[in-house]
Design a protein around this motif. Structure first.
Motif, PDB file in Angstrom:
ATOM      1  N   ASN A 154     -84.962   5.540  61.745  1.00 60.87           N
ATOM      2  CA  ASN A 154     -84.929   5.229  60.198  1.00 60.87           C
ATOM      3  C   ASN A 154     -86.567   4.481  59.904  1.00 60.87           C
ATOM      4  O   ASN A 154     -86.704   3.330  60.114  1.00 60.87           O
ATOM      5  CB  ASN A 154     -84.002   3.730  59.285  1.00 60.87           C
ATOM      6  CG  ASN A 154     -83.696   4.127  58.235  1.00 60.87           C
ATOM      7  OD1 ASN A 154     -85.185   4.428  57.287  1.00 60.87           O
ATOM      8  ND2 ASN A 154     -82.505   3.674  57.530  1.00 60.87           N
ATOM      9  N   SER A 159     -82.794  -0.649  58.412  1.00 64.78           N
ATOM     10  CA  SER A 159     -82.294  -0.509  59.301  1.00 64.78           C
ATOM     11  C   SER A 159     -80.547  -1.692  59.964  1.00 64.78           C
ATOM     12  O   SER A 159     -80.889  -2.759  59.933  1.00 64.78           O
ATOM     13  CB  SER A 159     -82.574   0.458  60.370  1.00 64.78           C
ATOM     14  OG  SER A 159     -83.548   1.874  59.587  1.00 64.78           O
ATOM     15  N   THR A 204     -87.035   0.915  63.964  1.00 67.00           N
ATOM     16  CA  THR A 204     -86.038   0.785  63.155  1.00 67.00           C
ATOM     17  C   THR A 204     -84.934   1.626  63.345  1.00 67.00           C
ATOM     18  O   THR A 204     -85.707   2.993  63.979  1.00 67.00           O
ATOM     19  CB  THR A 204     -85.968  -0.067  61.925  1.00 67.00           C
ATOM     20  OG1 THR A 204     -86.879   0.890  60.475  1.00 67.00           O
ATOM     21  CG2 THR A 204     -86.115  -1.441  61.677  1.00 67.00           C
ATOM     22  N   TYR A 205     -83.657   1.270  63.997  1.00 65.39           N
ATOM     23  CA  TYR A 205     -82.955   2.374  63.983  1.00 65.39           C
ATOM     24  C   TYR A 205     -81.607   2.455  63.520  1.00 65.39           C
ATOM     25  O   TYR A 205     -81.188   1.454  62.524  1.00 65.39           O
ATOM     26  CB  TYR A 205     -82.901   2.725  65.662  1.00 65.39           C
ATOM     27  CG  TYR A 205     -83.837   2.738  66.007  1.00 65.39           C
ATOM     28  CD1 TYR A 205     -84.075   4.207  66.691  1.00 65.39           C
ATOM     29  CD2 TYR A 205     -84.378   1.772  66.531  1.00 65.39           C
ATOM     30  CE1 TYR A 205     -85.081   4.180  67.562  1.00 65.39           C
ATOM     31  CE2 TYR A 205     -85.911   2.084  67.274  1.00 65.39           C
ATOM     32  CZ  TYR A 205     -86.078   2.972  67.371  1.00 65.39           C
ATOM     33  OH  TYR A 205     -87.314   2.977  67.989  1.00 65.39           O
ATOM     34  N   ASP A 206     -81.017   3.547  62.946  1.00 66.05           N
ATOM     35  CA  ASP A 206     -79.668   3.542  62.466  1.00 66.05           C
ATOM     36  C   ASP A 206     -78.676   4.282  63.210  1.00 66.05           C
ATOM     37  O   ASP A 206     -79.300   5.705  64.052  1.00 66.05           O
ATOM     38  CB  ASP A 206     -79.625   4.355  60.758  1.00 66.05           C
ATOM     39  CG  ASP A 206     -80.144   3.674  59.807  1.00 66.05           C
ATOM     40  OD1 ASP A 206     -79.302   2.302  60.008  1.00 66.05           O
ATOM     41  OD2 ASP A 206     -80.012   4.005  59.127  1.00 66.05           O
TER      42      ASP A 206
END
Ligand SMILES: [Zn+2]
Length: 226
Positions: A154, A159, A204-206
């Motif tokens: 993201n 996130s 950042t990750y979702d």
């Protein structure tokens, strides 16, 4: 309790995408003892940077192999699909990409896939194509073989999970420095294109698939260590 390491695949479009955008999470997974795999869809031959002969002759694959080795990914965990750079969103390439990713995830018994987000991180059509193909491949695998959780980068930075640099910036820069055709001076953060500077601070990750029902009830162990 099952203590077998997770099998995590990181999937991107181009030879320097892992090092640029996903390397902190790769380092975190490796430090946690998880089995890390890398999938690169193209050999990056459409770049406008670097010696044209070197690029045309797929020299960037060797740079990727060096960069991923410097992060600690075993050589036999790398997969290069050699699909057409700049054309992954075209129907015939999309079909090949989805099929190849499905085979890759199945062959290596991947349980978690981490790739670029729905916007590709920077709206590059190849990046978006890899995201879409990963989603299609994992949805199919969930029906016929085994479930694979997918996390997407993201780029907006707000996130569910953040992997901060935690002092690993030198390792990220060293991996980028392996891409001499693209970043001849990448040992300094100032030499990274400014559009990517936020990836030097944190990634950042979702979660993309399956969608979390109740965050953060069941974060995958891969993120519990960072
Ligand atoms: Zn890329």
């Amino acid at each position: 309790m099952n203590h077998a390491p997770r099998r995590i695949a990181f999937l991107t479009a181009h030879p320097d995408d892992h090092e640029m955008m996903l390397s902190y999470q790769m380092l975190a997974a490796l430090a946690a003892g998880q089995a890390v795999f890398a999938y690169v869809a193209t050999d990056g031959e459409a770049t406008t940077v670097g010696d044209p002969e070197f690029v045309k002759n797929h020299g960037r694959r060797a740079e990727s192999q060096a960069g991923l080795a410097s992060l600690g990914v075993p050589a036999n965990h790398l997969h290069y699909a050699a699909l057409a750079d700049g054309a992954l969103s075209k129907p015939e390439q999309t079909t090949k990409l989805q099929r190849d990713i499905t085979t890759f995830l199945r062959t290596h018994h991947i349980t978690t896939a981490i790739t670029l987000g729905p916007d590709g991180g920077d709206h590059h059509p190849d990046h978006i194509a890899v995201h879409n193909a990963t989603m299609a491949a994992t949805a199919k695998l969930a029906q016929i073989h085994h479930p694979v959780a997918v996390w997407g980068l993201n780029a907006a930075g707000q996130s569910h999970h953040t992997t901060a640099a935690h002092g690993h910036l030198p390792q990220k820069l060293a991996a980028l420095a392996c891409h001499k055709s693209q970043f001849p001076l990448a040992r300094n953060a100032a030499d990274i294109p400014s559009a990517y500077h936020h990836f030097l601070q944190a990634e950042t990750y979702d979660q993309c698939f399956p969608k979390p029902l109740r965050w953060p009830a069941t974060p995958p162990p891969t993120f519990a260590t960072s």
